[in-house]
Design a protein around this motif. Structure first.
Motif, PDB file in Angstrom:
ATOM      1  N   ALA A 193       0.848  -1.205   0.000  1.00  0.00           N
ATOM      2  CA  ALA A 193       0.000   0.000   0.000  1.00  0.00           C
ATOM      3  C   ALA A 193       0.872   1.240   0.000  1.00  0.00           C
ATOM      4  CB  ALA A 193      -0.904   0.012   1.235  1.00  0.00           C
ATOM      5  N   ALA A 194       0.256   2.348  -0.391  1.00  0.00           N
ATOM      6  CA  ALA A 194       0.975   3.621  -0.363  1.00  0.00           C
ATOM      7  C   ALA A 194       1.118   4.139   1.071  1.00  0.00           C
ATOM      8  CB  ALA A 194       0.234   4.644  -1.210  1.00  0.00           C
ATOM      9  N   ALA A 195       0.175   3.766   1.935  1.00  0.00           N
ATOM     10  CA  ALA A 195       0.172   4.318   3.308  1.00  0.00           C
ATOM     11  C   ALA A 195      -0.253   3.243   4.306  1.00  0.00           C
ATOM     12  CB  ALA A 195      -0.769   5.507   3.385  1.00  0.00           C
ATOM     13  N   LEU A 196       0.169   3.460   5.548  1.00  0.00           N
ATOM     14  CA  LEU A 196      -0.099   2.463   6.594  1.00  0.00           C
ATOM     15  C   LEU A 196      -0.570   3.158   7.874  1.00  0.00           C
ATOM     16  CD1 LEU A 196       0.237  -0.500   7.693  1.00  0.00           C
ATOM     17  CD2 LEU A 196       2.577   0.153   8.332  1.00  0.00           C
ATOM     18  N   ILE A 197      -1.598   2.578   8.495  1.00  0.00           N
ATOM     19  CA  ILE A 197      -2.069   3.045   9.812  1.00  0.00           C
ATOM     20  C   ILE A 197      -1.947   1.864  10.765  1.00  0.00           C
ATOM     21  CG2 ILE A 197      -4.100   3.806  11.116  1.00  0.00           C
ATOM     22  CD1 ILE A 197      -5.044   5.275   8.555  1.00  0.00           C
ATOM     23  N   VAL A 198      -1.227   2.070  11.874  1.00  0.00           N
ATOM     24  CA  VAL A 198      -0.944   0.968  12.808  1.00  0.00           C
ATOM     25  C   VAL A 198      -1.630   1.279  14.142  1.00  0.00           C
ATOM     26  CG1 VAL A 198       0.860  -0.444  13.869  1.00  0.00           C
ATOM     27  CG2 VAL A 198       1.305   0.676  11.686  1.00  0.00           C
ATOM     28  N   VAL A 199      -2.633   0.459  14.482  1.00  0.00           N
ATOM     29  CA  VAL A 199      -3.371   0.646  15.743  1.00  0.00           C
ATOM     30  C   VAL A 199      -3.576  -0.719  16.416  1.00  0.00           C
ATOM     31  CG1 VAL A 199      -4.548   2.862  15.564  1.00  0.00           C
ATOM     32  CG2 VAL A 199      -5.400   0.975  14.224  1.00  0.00           C
ATOM     33  N   PRO A 200      -2.513  -1.282  16.997  1.00  0.00           N
ATOM     34  CA  PRO A 200      -2.564  -2.675  17.458  1.00  0.00           C
ATOM     35  C   PRO A 200      -2.972  -2.863  18.908  1.00  0.00           C
ATOM     36  CG  PRO A 200      -0.320  -1.874  17.550  1.00  0.00           C
ATOM     37  CD  PRO A 200      -1.173  -0.714  17.110  1.00  0.00           C
ATOM     38  N   GLY A 201      -3.391  -1.806  19.608  1.00  0.00           N
ATOM     39  CA  GLY A 201      -3.767  -1.974  21.011  1.00  0.00           C
ATOM     40  C   GLY A 201      -2.583  -2.499  21.824  1.00  0.00           C
ATOM     41  N   PRO A 202      -2.834  -3.427  22.752  1.00  0.00           N
ATOM     42  CA  PRO A 202      -1.760  -3.857  23.651  1.00  0.00           C
ATOM     43  C   PRO A 202      -0.743  -4.802  23.014  1.00  0.00           C
ATOM     44  CG  PRO A 202      -3.841  -4.958  24.200  1.00  0.00           C
ATOM     45  CD  PRO A 202      -4.156  -3.966  23.120  1.00  0.00           C
ATOM     46  N   TRP A 203      -0.975  -5.217  21.779  1.00  0.00           N
ATOM     47  CA  TRP A 203       0.001  -6.097  21.127  1.00  0.00           C
ATOM     48  C   TRP A 203       1.090  -5.222  20.522  1.00  0.00           C
ATOM     49  CZ3 TRP A 203      -5.146  -7.050  21.365  1.00  0.00           C
ATOM     50  CH2 TRP A 203      -5.520  -8.276  21.915  1.00  0.00           C
ATOM     51  N   GLY A 204       2.289  -5.315  21.085  1.00  0.00           N
ATOM     52  CA  GLY A 204       3.328  -4.355  20.748  1.00  0.00           C
ATOM     53  C   GLY A 204       4.038  -4.640  19.446  1.00  0.00           C
ATOM     54  N   ILE A 205       3.385  -4.304  18.333  1.00  0.00           N
ATOM     55  CA  ILE A 205       4.112  -4.501  17.077  1.00  0.00           C
ATOM     56  C   ILE A 205       4.838  -3.229  16.638  1.00  0.00           C
ATOM     57  CG2 ILE A 205       2.638  -6.387  16.253  1.00  0.00           C
ATOM     58  CD1 ILE A 205       1.295  -4.369  14.376  1.00  0.00           C
ATOM     59  N   PHE A 206       4.865  -2.239  17.546  1.00  0.00           N
ATOM     60  CA  PHE A 206       5.551  -1.000  17.166  1.00  0.00           C
ATOM     61  C   PHE A 206       7.054  -1.212  16.995  1.00  0.00           C
ATOM     62  CE2 PHE A 206       1.715   0.763  19.323  1.00  0.00           C
ATOM     63  CZ  PHE A 206       1.178   1.375  18.201  1.00  0.00           C
ATOM     64  N   ALA A 207       7.616  -2.179  17.764  1.00  0.00           N
ATOM     65  CA  ALA A 207       9.055  -2.437  17.642  1.00  0.00           C
ATOM     66  C   ALA A 207       9.407  -2.842  16.215  1.00  0.00           C
ATOM     67  CB  ALA A 207       9.477  -3.535  18.622  1.00  0.00           C
ATOM     68  N   SER A 208       8.481  -3.520  15.543  1.00  0.00           N
ATOM     69  CA  SER A 208       8.788  -3.976  14.184  1.00  0.00           C
ATOM     70  C   SER A 208       8.785  -2.831  13.173  1.00  0.00           C
ATOM     71  CB  SER A 208       7.810  -5.073  13.758  1.00  0.00           C
ATOM     72  OG  SER A 208       6.508  -4.535  13.670  1.00  0.00           O
ATOM     73  N   ILE A 209       8.335  -1.643  13.572  1.00  0.00           N
ATOM     74  CA  ILE A 209       8.490  -0.476  12.685  1.00  0.00           C
ATOM     75  C   ILE A 209       9.460   0.526  13.316  1.00  0.00           C
ATOM     76  CG2 ILE A 209       6.346  -0.742  11.405  1.00  0.00           C
ATOM     77  CD1 ILE A 209       5.069   1.411  13.201  1.00  0.00           C
ATOM     78  N   GLY A 210      10.320   0.006  14.201  1.00  0.00           N
ATOM     79  CA  GLY A 210      11.411   0.816  14.718  1.00  0.00           C
ATOM     80  C   GLY A 210      11.045   1.775  15.822  1.00  0.00           C
ATOM     81  N   ASP A 212      10.219   2.354  19.832  1.00  0.00           N
ATOM     82  CA  ASP A 212      10.299   1.807  21.185  1.00  0.00           C
ATOM     83  C   ASP A 212       9.436   2.700  22.071  1.00  0.00           C
ATOM     84  OD1 ASP A 212      10.983   0.726  23.585  1.00  0.00           O
ATOM     85  OD2 ASP A 212      13.003   1.593  23.647  1.00  0.00           O
ATOM     86  N   LEU A 213       8.192   2.294  22.285  1.00  0.00           N
ATOM     87  CA  LEU A 213       7.233   3.169  22.975  1.00  0.00           C
ATOM     88  C   LEU A 213       7.013   2.716  24.414  1.00  0.00           C
ATOM     89  CD1 LEU A 213       4.542   3.549  20.160  1.00  0.00           C
ATOM     90  CD2 LEU A 213       6.583   4.890  20.569  1.00  0.00           C
ATOM     91  N   PRO A 214       6.867   3.661  25.330  1.00  0.00           N
ATOM     92  CA  PRO A 214       6.658   3.307  26.740  1.00  0.00           C
ATOM     93  C   PRO A 214       5.206   2.939  27.017  1.00  0.00           C
ATOM     94  CG  PRO A 214       6.724   5.681  26.517  1.00  0.00           C
ATOM     95  CD  PRO A 214       6.925   5.130  25.130  1.00  0.00           C
ATOM     96  N   LEU A 215       4.788   1.798  26.501  1.00  0.00           N
ATOM     97  CA  LEU A 215       3.405   1.360  26.659  1.00  0.00           C
ATOM     98  C   LEU A 215       3.332   0.197  27.637  1.00  0.00           C
ATOM     99  CD1 LEU A 215       2.342   1.378  22.899  1.00  0.00           C
ATOM    100  CD2 LEU A 215       1.807   3.094  24.647  1.00  0.00           C
ATOM    101  N   THR A 216       2.344   0.226  28.506  1.00  0.00           N
ATOM    102  CA  THR A 216       2.160  -0.868  29.466  1.00  0.00           C
ATOM    103  C   THR A 216       0.746  -1.424  29.339  1.00  0.00           C
ATOM    104  OG1 THR A 216       3.588   0.333  30.998  1.00  0.00           O
ATOM    105  CG2 THR A 216       2.321  -1.503  31.914  1.00  0.00           C
ATOM    106  N   PRO A 217       0.601  -2.671  28.875  1.00  0.00           N
ATOM    107  CA  PRO A 217      -0.732  -3.281  28.904  1.00  0.00           C
ATOM    108  C   PRO A 217      -1.115  -3.596  30.348  1.00  0.00           C
ATOM    109  CG  PRO A 217       0.776  -4.521  27.481  1.00  0.00           C
ATOM    110  CD  PRO A 217       1.602  -3.552  28.272  1.00  0.00           C
ATOM    111  N   VAL A 218      -2.341  -3.300  30.723  1.00  0.00           N
ATOM    112  CA  VAL A 218      -2.787  -3.629  32.079  1.00  0.00           C
ATOM    113  C   VAL A 218      -4.103  -4.407  32.019  1.00  0.00           C
ATOM    114  CG1 VAL A 218      -1.690  -1.546  33.018  1.00  0.00           C
ATOM    115  CG2 VAL A 218      -4.148  -1.556  32.653  1.00  0.00           C
TER     116      VAL A 218
END
Ligand SMILES: Cc1cc2nc3c(=O)[nH]c(=O)nc-3n(C[C@H](O)[C@H](O)[C@H](O)COP(=O)(O)OP(=O)(O)OC[C@H]3O[C@@H](n4cnc5c(N)ncnc54)[C@H](O)[C@@H]3O)c2cc1C
Length: 382
Positions: A193-210, A212-218
């Motif tokens: 695709a030309a563009a991507l929107i990433v909204v994965p909730g508590p599943w931390g796939i942000f590392a795979s797009i570089g 490192d976010l300070p997110l804590t699933p509770v």
């Protein structure tokens, strides 16, 4: 079918389903990818109800709420569904509680009609509640209930009507961001695709797009009680509420009237961190249910009732409890959101629209400075 799209959205929770809807409605060819089934119970967006309200202790949220109410109304008109029911809302606590004071100030600053009531006056208006003598009660009449699961399913259904392709049971296993496109592997297929929107909730796939976010699933809970007579505790007569009494229960109690026979819902805002998303203990904690019952006995005494149903639900917390809504710092055609911290459902439509605007138009008319990635020092990008 071609596997090439204008926009790919990863995650069909409240925010991703809204993003897919807004992108498809604006004429983009959209693919929405979800690892489980649509409206599954494993994330943050499933359930009978969520609170919608203007009352916030930060004016940015009050301003956002001015957009979110009309967008839900527009979705109702387009879909023919009843998604929102107005009940009015109360916030109560000692007036020196910073969150309560902040809400009163923000509503005034943003010209949202509201009242501050003395306990006796509030009890007359809402006889189901008992307030302490030293409390104040903030009333705002537009607050109400959103039918959470129905909102998600409606955004998905209308996104499809506007041409979006929806793939559930399709976990994304690889994301490659190129200079002007993206390539995604999901469910054994490759999509681009030309563009991507990433909204994965508590599943931390942000590392795979570089990132490192300070997110804590509770781990938090939804607990429904069989309070009788039901009409005294349903949307016909009972307001949504937040009790600014953090010190008594460890987390802030909140509640919603019964919706479509759900029973009175009382929860505590927050919960313990989850160490491993692959091993979430989804058994409701008796301790949390007991605290909710203690709260009901004290402040909604006639509503004390057996537990009807409880389930575990997940929050994804940021350190300051503000959302993340931003473009990827190294890739303008990628937008991300980690909008939970336990309060994003009401805004999911406007966040979806903002994410679409960010990747399709490069900008948004909304003030999202508070939600920027740059506020986190530890952010790393590649
Ligand atoms: C008990 C509870 C009560 C709440 N009460 C309120 C309230 O009253 N008012 C309010 O405004 N907000 C409330 N919230 C918060 C609100 O529900 C959340 O902020 C919102 O639902 C978050 O939506 P999301 O789309 O960001 O996340 P999610 O719902 O978690 O969606 C993320 C999706 O991404 C998918 N995904 C993740 N990784 C992948 C992958 N690799 N491949 C494909 N798909 C993937 C997941 O399966 C999931 O479906 C509450 C939350 C809970 C849990």
């Amino acid at each position: 079918m071609s596997n090439t799209f204008d926009v790919i959205v990863i995650g069909a929770g409240a925010v991703g389903s809204a993003a897919a809807y807004f992108a498809a409605r604006s004429g983009q060819h959209v693919l929405l990818l979800e690892q489980f089934e649509i409206d599954h119970q494993n994330g943050s967006s499933y359930g009978a109800s969520r609170i919608i309200r203007y009352a916030y202790d930060h004016p940015v949220y009050v301003e956002l709420a001015k957009s979110t109410f009309p967008l839900w109304a527009a979705l109702e008109a387009e879909s023919g569904e009843t998604l929102y029911t107005q009940t009015g809302g109360i916030d109560f606590g000692r007036v020196d509680q910073p969150t309560l004071r902040g809400m009163i100030d923000s509503l005034a600053a943003c010209n949202i009609p509201h009242e501050v009531l003395e306990p006796d006056e509030a009890h007359q208006r809402f006889p189901q509640f008992r307030f302490d003598d030293d409390m104040k009660v903030l009333y705002q009449g537009d607050a109400g209930v959103l039918r959470a699961s129905l909102c998600v399913r409606t955004h998905v259904r209308l996104a499809q009507q506007h041409g979006a392709v929806v793939r559930d049971q399709s976990p994304v296993t690889r994301i490659e961001i190129k200079s002007d496109s993206v390539e995604i592997q999901a469910g054994g297929e490759i999509f681009s695709a030309a563009a991507l929107i990433v909204v994965p909730g508590p599943w931390g796939i942000f590392a795979s797009i570089g990132l490192d976010l300070p997110l804590t699933p509770v781990k938090t809970h939804e607990a429904y009680f069989d309070s009788q007579p039901a009409e005294r505790y349903d949307t016909t007569s009972f307001p949504i509420f937040i009790a600014h009494t953090l010190e008594n229960y460890g987390f802030m109690p909140y509640g919603l009237p019964g919706v479509d026979g759900s029973g009175l819902k009382v929860g505590l805002h927050g919960g313990p961190p989850i160490a491993d998303m692959n091993a979430v203990d989804r058994t409701p904690s008796p301790d949390v249910i007991e605290k909710a019952q203690t709260f009901i006995k004290r402040h909604i005494p006639g509503g004390s009732a057996p537990l009807k149903y409880a389930r575990v639900c997940l929050y994804t917390m940021t350190p300051d409890e503000h959302f993340i809504i931003d473009r990827h710092p190294a890739h303008d055609h990628v937008a991300i959101s980690a909008s939970c911290s336990g309060h994003a459902f009401k805004f999911s439509n406007i966040i979806g629209q903002i994410l679409t605007d960010l990747v399709c138009n490069g900008t948004t008319q909304h003030d999202i400075g508070l939600f920027s990635l740059s506020r986190f020092d530890q952010l790393q990008s590649v």
